[in-house]
Design a protein around this motif. Structure first.
Motif, PDB file in Angstrom:
ATOM      1  N   SER B 323       0.837  -1.194   0.000  1.00 40.73           N
ATOM      2  CA  SER B 323       0.000   0.000   0.000  1.00 40.73           C
ATOM      3  C   SER B 323       0.871   1.242   0.000  1.00 40.73           C
ATOM      4  O   SER B 323       1.790   1.391   0.763  1.00 40.73           O
ATOM      5  N   ALA B 324       0.583   2.115  -0.919  1.00 44.75           N
ATOM      6  CA  ALA B 324       1.278   3.403  -0.968  1.00 44.75           C
ATOM      7  C   ALA B 324       0.256   4.427  -1.397  1.00 44.75           C
ATOM      8  O   ALA B 324      -0.711   4.087  -2.074  1.00 44.75           O
ATOM      9  N   PRO B 325       0.448   5.701  -1.019  1.00 42.94           N
ATOM     10  CA  PRO B 325      -0.498   6.703  -1.476  1.00 42.94           C
ATOM     11  C   PRO B 325      -0.624   6.595  -2.986  1.00 42.94           C
ATOM     12  O   PRO B 325       0.367   6.419  -3.686  1.00 42.94           O
ATOM     13  N   GLU B 346      -3.568  13.475  -5.000  1.00 41.20           N
ATOM     14  CA  GLU B 346      -2.493  14.467  -4.836  1.00 41.20           C
ATOM     15  C   GLU B 346      -2.304  14.936  -3.403  1.00 41.20           C
ATOM     16  O   GLU B 346      -1.197  15.117  -2.935  1.00 41.20           O
ATOM     17  N   ARG B 347      -3.410  15.156  -2.706  1.00 41.89           N
ATOM     18  CA  ARG B 347      -3.259  15.668  -1.335  1.00 41.89           C
ATOM     19  C   ARG B 347      -4.517  15.316  -0.531  1.00 41.89           C
ATOM     20  O   ARG B 347      -5.528  14.860  -1.074  1.00 41.89           O
ATOM     21  N   SER B 348      -4.433  15.545   0.783  1.00 42.26           N
ATOM     22  CA  SER B 348      -5.607  15.321   1.618  1.00 42.26           C
ATOM     23  C   SER B 348      -6.626  16.419   1.357  1.00 42.26           C
ATOM     24  O   SER B 348      -6.279  17.535   0.941  1.00 42.26           O
ATOM     25  N   LEU B 349      -7.892  16.096   1.581  1.00 42.31           N
ATOM     26  CA  LEU B 349      -8.968  17.031   1.266  1.00 42.31           C
ATOM     27  C   LEU B 349      -9.951  17.101   2.426  1.00 42.31           C
ATOM     28  O   LEU B 349     -10.160  16.114   3.136  1.00 42.31           O
ATOM     29  N   VAL B 378      -9.042   4.996   2.894  1.00 41.32           N
ATOM     30  CA  VAL B 378      -8.738   6.376   3.276  1.00 41.32           C
ATOM     31  C   VAL B 378      -8.706   6.458   4.799  1.00 41.32           C
ATOM     32  O   VAL B 378      -9.194   5.576   5.501  1.00 41.32           O
ATOM     33  N   LYS B 379      -8.101   7.539   5.273  1.00 39.46           N
ATOM     34  CA  LYS B 379      -7.962   7.715   6.714  1.00 39.46           C
ATOM     35  C   LYS B 379      -8.514   9.095   7.050  1.00 39.46           C
ATOM     36  O   LYS B 379      -8.237  10.061   6.338  1.00 39.46           O
ATOM     37  N   GLN B 380      -9.299   9.165   8.123  1.00 42.34           N
ATOM     38  CA  GLN B 380      -9.837  10.463   8.522  1.00 42.34           C
ATOM     39  C   GLN B 380      -8.815  11.178   9.405  1.00 42.34           C
ATOM     40  O   GLN B 380      -8.191  10.564  10.274  1.00 42.34           O
ATOM     41  N   TYR B 386      -9.573  14.110   4.993  1.00 44.92           N
ATOM     42  CA  TYR B 386      -9.316  12.719   4.634  1.00 44.92           C
ATOM     43  C   TYR B 386      -8.087  12.628   3.755  1.00 44.92           C
ATOM     44  O   TYR B 386      -7.828  13.536   2.969  1.00 44.92           O
ATOM     45  N   ARG B 387      -7.335  11.531   3.915  1.00 48.71           N
ATOM     46  CA  ARG B 387      -6.242  11.268   2.991  1.00 48.71           C
ATOM     47  C   ARG B 387      -6.209   9.771   2.655  1.00 48.71           C
ATOM     48  O   ARG B 387      -6.826   8.967   3.342  1.00 48.71           O
ATOM     49  N   VAL B 388      -5.440   9.443   1.609  1.00 48.53           N
ATOM     50  CA  VAL B 388      -5.272   8.044   1.231  1.00 48.53           C
ATOM     51  C   VAL B 388      -4.529   7.319   2.348  1.00 48.53           C
ATOM     52  O   VAL B 388      -3.580   7.854   2.926  1.00 48.53           O
ATOM     53  N   GLU B 389      -4.987   6.157   2.700  1.00 46.94           N
ATOM     54  CA  GLU B 389      -4.359   5.341   3.743  1.00 46.94           C
ATOM     55  C   GLU B 389      -3.070   4.740   3.210  1.00 46.94           C
ATOM     56  O   GLU B 389      -2.997   4.360   2.049  1.00 46.94           O
ATOM     57  N   GLY B 390      -2.049   4.647   4.044  1.00 43.11           N
ATOM     58  CA  GLY B 390      -0.858   3.899   3.613  1.00 43.11           C
ATOM     59  C   GLY B 390       0.407   4.682   3.849  1.00 43.11           C
ATOM     60  O   GLY B 390       0.391   5.846   4.163  1.00 43.11           O
TER      61      GLY B 390
END
Lengths: 390, 390
Positions: B323-325, B346-349, B378-380, B386-390
């Motif tokens: 797992s990677a962004p 690209e970035r957290s939103l 995703v991770k809160q 929120y951003r992509v988990e990993g």
């Protein structure tokens, strides 16, 4: 008004050791205990734990009251300043004229299990009659907007509970509550209705006849002053009495915002068993009961699921009662139960003898003996023998 | 037949560190491992824990085998006396002619979760294809004589599971099983059918088309020799694979004697989550599921009830994966999920940005983000970011 304080040493109330019934003058003091500003039911419980007769608090010295652990200090002032005695006398007369009993906390009629909750009302208004056998009570509650399925299950469970000698407690609301009372009455059982309004008025109006029948074959109960309307705020308060009076609470149907979930949560805080009836996934009226089951409520399909769970409490009740071989079953148990129980009066019997003498089918005899055992009336001995418990 | 024993030091199997795929000659040895008298799947597991390649057991010295803790001593003799190699070769050819794969325990395709049970089969017959994504599997099973209600719930749950990228595992039986496979296929998802008969025949016959579709968009799996009929005894044995392949088992409807209760009990022994769908009190096909709920199974109304419970395992799976962004969602997740997930590359939103950019309703965005979070994608972060988990 002259109040005689008798500050004798106190003993916890035990059955048969309660105070003599109150005279009219005493009743005014009991009602007053529910009207003193700041003196809610939790503070009342502190007084009841301290005094044999909590109404002596009106004339007890401030220093004595100040020593009661946990009592809100504002209450002392409230007690001593209380002066609305004329109103209290009027309430007593009003109850008397409407054939409504005022049952103080110390009265032998006041339900023993209700005395144990953290916030018992100082007295109950009772239209009808509370009996000793109402100790074996199970509450059955649910949605006002019940489905046909919900009403059918409520009826089946309450018929079963009544035929096993249980008193059915509910809130006399439309829907499940109404079906529960009706089924108990129809089965010749006892039922208690706890209202969120004054006990002198039937609410909802369409339950006026039901109200009459409950007050004739059971009791309508409330802690709210006579004439109180069905104010929304009263219902969650009332719900603690529904659970407080009962060994367990069965929620038959409940939407996610149902007041029955409050009753279930109070039941749980009071240490009562919580039961919930499942329904189909997606049925809005079963969302609440499914939530309860996820939170640990026992899933109920038949009356046996209830009896199995409360069996230990029933045995304790049977042991507390004056139990001796030969004692009678409650009258509300069905004829088949009476007939089979009667066979044991002289000696213990093997199940085959019971089948032969009773004329019932083997499977029915097994069922009845299991119920009688769970209810604490008979005891199984080795070799499929049974004898009267006690 | 010449068998080369290579007794090199062993390492536990990890993903990506498995043996190279077998040649035909090796496959005969794998099949033979399932036919040695006395060598059941539990003994096989002992061999698999001891040898990198358990088929070396055929030529391993008796003293080496005797040192394997817990291995039944009779097995050693059985291994050394085994001589039915011609039959094994015939079975390999038969599979090849029917486009059926033989997937040994050490093959990277063999499901990782199934390797962990106490009694995994030495190999699987597979008609179709098992993929890595089938690690995220949930079993949905139930009565052959399902009600309309049961079939409807099975369909709803499986459609939901498929749209969240889960593979639906079931037994291809009439009733609930069939409805489960159908719904997964209809939603464009993956499904695995585990048979109690040989994988070369569609049983029941009325599911012949379903069998074809499953083998094209998923896999039909069995451990029983080709040509094996649907012998009653095979089904409970088969059921351990249904649960073994899955993160959890959902029982939709079950009478009190249903085989689905066996699957649930095996699931529980294997440490899998057990879920059960409630029904109306008194419905015979819900007696079994109600019993499971009383025994602690999680009550299921919607697919969210399942995802919530297995969320910790999903996170663990996501962490094990590379797992990677920026990594992609499984293709089977619905378009809305893909669209929203793509925004985070690209970035957290903040949730408001997601709503604006996605054009979806705020409530739908909340739902999808919650699912993506539960699924481990995703991770809160604090402040509704929120951003992509990993």
């Amino acid at each position: 008004m002259n109040v005689n304080a008798t500050m004798e040493p106190t003993l916890p109330l035990r059955k048969g050791e309660v105070l003599p019934p109150c005279g009219k003058a005493d009743l005014t003091r009991w009602i007053a205990l529910s009207r003193v500003p700041g003196l809610g039911c939790v503070n009342f419980k502190k007084l009841a734990e301290h005094f044999d007769d909590p109404t002596v608090a009106f004339s007890a010295p401030a220093e004595a009251l100040a020593k009661i652990q946990g009592l809100d200090p504002n209450v002392i002032d409230g007690l001593h300043r209380f002066s609305a005695w004329a109103e209290m006398e009027a309430e007593v007369r009003r109850a008397e004229n409407a054939a409504i009993k005022i049952v103080p906390f110390t009265d032998p009629i006041y339900p023993a299990r209700l005395r144990l909750i953290a916030d018992p009302p100082p007295f109950l208004y009772v239209k009808g009659e509370i009996r000793d056998q109402d100790e074996r009570a199970v509450a059955v509650v649910g949605s006002r907007s019940a489905s046909d399925y919900g009403r059918r299950v409520a009826r089946d469970l309450c018929r079963g509970l009544a035929s096993l000698g249980f008193t059915v407690v509910s809130g006399m609301a439309r829907g499940i509550d109404g079906a529960a009372h009706e089924a108990a009455l129809h089965a010749g059982g006892r039922t208690l209705a706890v209202l969120g309004s004054g006990v002198d008025r039937a609410y909802p109006r369409e339950h006026e006849k039901l109200y009459q029948r409950i007050s004739e074959s059971g009791a309508v109960i409330s802690e709210f002053p006579l004439g109180t309307g069905p104010v929304a705020f009263n219902f969650p308060v009332r719900n603690r009495l529904i659970s407080g009076l009962s060994l367990g609470v069965v929620v038959v149907e409940a939407t996610e915002k149902s007041g029955s979930l409050i009753t279930a949560s109070l039941a749980s805080e009071q240490g009562r068993e919580v039961f919930a009836v499942p329904g189909e996934a997606g049925a809005s009226r079963s969302r609440g009961t499914h939530r309860l089951i996820r939170q640990g409520a026992k899933l109920v399909e038949t009356v046996n699921d209830i009896v199995e769970e409360i069996a230990p409490q029933l045995s304790a009740l049977a042991q507390n009662a004056e139990s001796a071989p030969g004692r009678a079953l409650p009258q509300h148990l069905a004829d088949e139960f009476q007939k089979i129980f009667a066979l044991f009066q002289e000696r213990s019997l093997q199940i085959d003898e019971v089948i032969e003498r009773s004329g019932c089918s083997p499977s029915r005899v097994s069922e009845i003996l299991l119920e009688l055992e769970l209810l604490g009336y008979v005891k199984q001995l080795p070799g499929k023998k049974y004898r009267v418990e006690g």
